[in-house]
Motif scaffolding. Structure first.
Motif, PDB file in Angstrom:
ATOM      1  N   LYS A 182       1.881  -1.244   3.775  1.00  0.00           N
ATOM      2  CA  LYS A 182       1.530  -2.660   4.362  1.00  0.00           C
ATOM      3  C   LYS A 182       1.265  -3.513   3.164  1.00  0.00           C
ATOM      4  O   LYS A 182       0.815  -2.995   2.120  1.00  0.00           O
ATOM      5  N   SER A 228       2.014 -10.481   9.419  1.00  0.00           N
ATOM      6  CA  SER A 228       0.425 -10.229   8.770  1.00  0.00           C
ATOM      7  C   SER A 228      -0.379 -11.308   9.595  1.00  0.00           C
ATOM      8  O   SER A 228       0.004 -12.370  10.264  1.00  0.00           O
ATOM      9  N   GLY A 278      -0.373  -6.795   1.355  1.00  0.00           N
ATOM     10  CA  GLY A 278      -1.632  -7.561   1.197  1.00  0.00           C
ATOM     11  C   GLY A 278      -1.161  -8.750   0.139  1.00  0.00           C
ATOM     12  O   GLY A 278      -0.838  -8.584  -0.874  1.00  0.00           O
ATOM     13  N   SER A 304       0.758  -1.303  -0.029  1.00  0.00           N
ATOM     14  CA  SER A 304       0.013  -0.071  -0.231  1.00  0.00           C
ATOM     15  C   SER A 304       0.942   1.359  -0.190  1.00  0.00           C
ATOM     16  O   SER A 304       1.911   1.459   0.466  1.00  0.00           O
ATOM     17  N   CYS A 353      -3.731 -13.870   9.070  1.00  0.00           N
ATOM     18  CA  CYS A 353      -4.201 -14.694   7.778  1.00  0.00           C
ATOM     19  C   CYS A 353      -5.579 -15.414   7.967  1.00  0.00           C
ATOM     20  O   CYS A 353      -5.875 -15.603   9.099  1.00  0.00           O
ATOM     21  N   TYR A 369      -5.804 -15.183   2.483  1.00  0.00           N
ATOM     22  CA  TYR A 369      -5.671 -13.804   2.330  1.00  0.00           C
ATOM     23  C   TYR A 369      -4.743 -13.380   3.631  1.00  0.00           C
ATOM     24  O   TYR A 369      -4.786 -13.511   4.958  1.00  0.00           O
ATOM     25  N   TYR A 370      -3.590 -12.710   3.355  1.00  0.00           N
ATOM     26  CA  TYR A 370      -2.773 -12.159   4.525  1.00  0.00           C
ATOM     27  C   TYR A 370      -2.847 -10.802   4.618  1.00  0.00           C
ATOM     28  O   TYR A 370      -2.512  -9.984   3.483  1.00  0.00           O
ATOM     29  N   LEU A 371      -3.024 -10.144   5.583  1.00  0.00           N
ATOM     30  CA  LEU A 371      -3.203  -8.774   5.868  1.00  0.00           C
ATOM     31  C   LEU A 371      -2.284  -8.271   6.585  1.00  0.00           C
ATOM     32  O   LEU A 371      -1.985  -8.502   7.779  1.00  0.00           O
TER      33      LEU A 371
END
Length: 225
Positions: A210, A168, A212, A32, A170, A187-189
């Motif tokens: 960050k 992250s 994603g 991001s 998950c 999905y890893y945030l």
């Protein structure tokens, strides 16, 4: 004789609750606010456009699956290798164009808490820490003077931007077949900054960049312990 039979039974039961195996898959990653970081002080004054395009990579490694006895839940620790990053494109009013890629690699260590609502169907959540293995792996290509300055500009970005460790949370959904094959969508945030700028030497802006990551993988569980 009874003790021997009881010990074997307990050991067999323990075996059926623990599996191990390998998984491998493809992913798409983003970072991001990268255009805002790179354009720096010129972000609001120059007549140009910089866009994030995302990047594609691989993820794979080793897992253990501990199914809790008489429950539909499991704990799954993992050690994974991941290729991830971001790609941005730039163009301005005078025709200059370039493409910058950040190609990061990580050693991912973490675990999932998995619930099995129906047969092999499972839902999971967890956390992973990514140790940065290639903090300065940068690519740069442009149409400026036939690419004459690409090597020097690439070094500029290598010196000015450092890839950092990632952390992250998950979220996962998957299905495990009886033949020991399983499918997994995750999905890893990212929750921490993964790009550090050397603001003392360059005019980059320090942002919270960050990660994603969305990943689809295929795994295989070997025989139980």
């Amino acid at each position: 004789m009874f003790c021997l039979f009881f010990g074997v039974s307990v050991h067999a039961q323990y075996e059926t609750n623990i599996t191990y195996g390998l998984k491998f898959g493809g992913l798409r990653s983003t970072i991001s606010s990268l255009p805002e970081t790179i354009k720096g002080r010129d972000n609001t004054v120059d007549n140009s456009v910089m866009e994030s395009k995302g990047a594609y990579g691989l993820e794979g490694g080793f897992f253990l699956n501990f199914k809790l006895h008489d429950t539909r839940v499991a704990i799954q620790p993992e050690i994974l290798f991941r290729q991830a990053g971001e790609k941005v494109t730039y163009r301005d009013a005078v025709g200059k164009e370039f493409e910058l890629g950040l190609h990061y690699s990580y050693l991912q260590i973490g675990a999932l808490y998995k619930v099995y609502p129906y047969e092999g169907l499972n839902l999971g959540a967890g956390a992973f820490y990514g140790i940065s293995l290639s903090p300065n792996n940068v690519s740069y290509t442009s149409n400026e003077a036939g690419g004459m300055y690409d090597v020097a500009t690439r070094q500029f970005y290598k010196d000015g931007l450092d890839g950092a460790d990632d952390f992250s949370v998950c979220f996962a959904a998957g299905y495990e077949l009886h033949q020991s094959i399983h499918f997994d969508l995750r999905y890893y945030l990212g929750v921490k900054d993964v790009v550090k700028s050397n603001a003392s030497s360059f005019q980059f802006i320090e942002n919270q960049n960050k990660s994603g990551v969305i990943c689809f993988s295929l795994g295989y569980s070997f025989h139980q312990w």
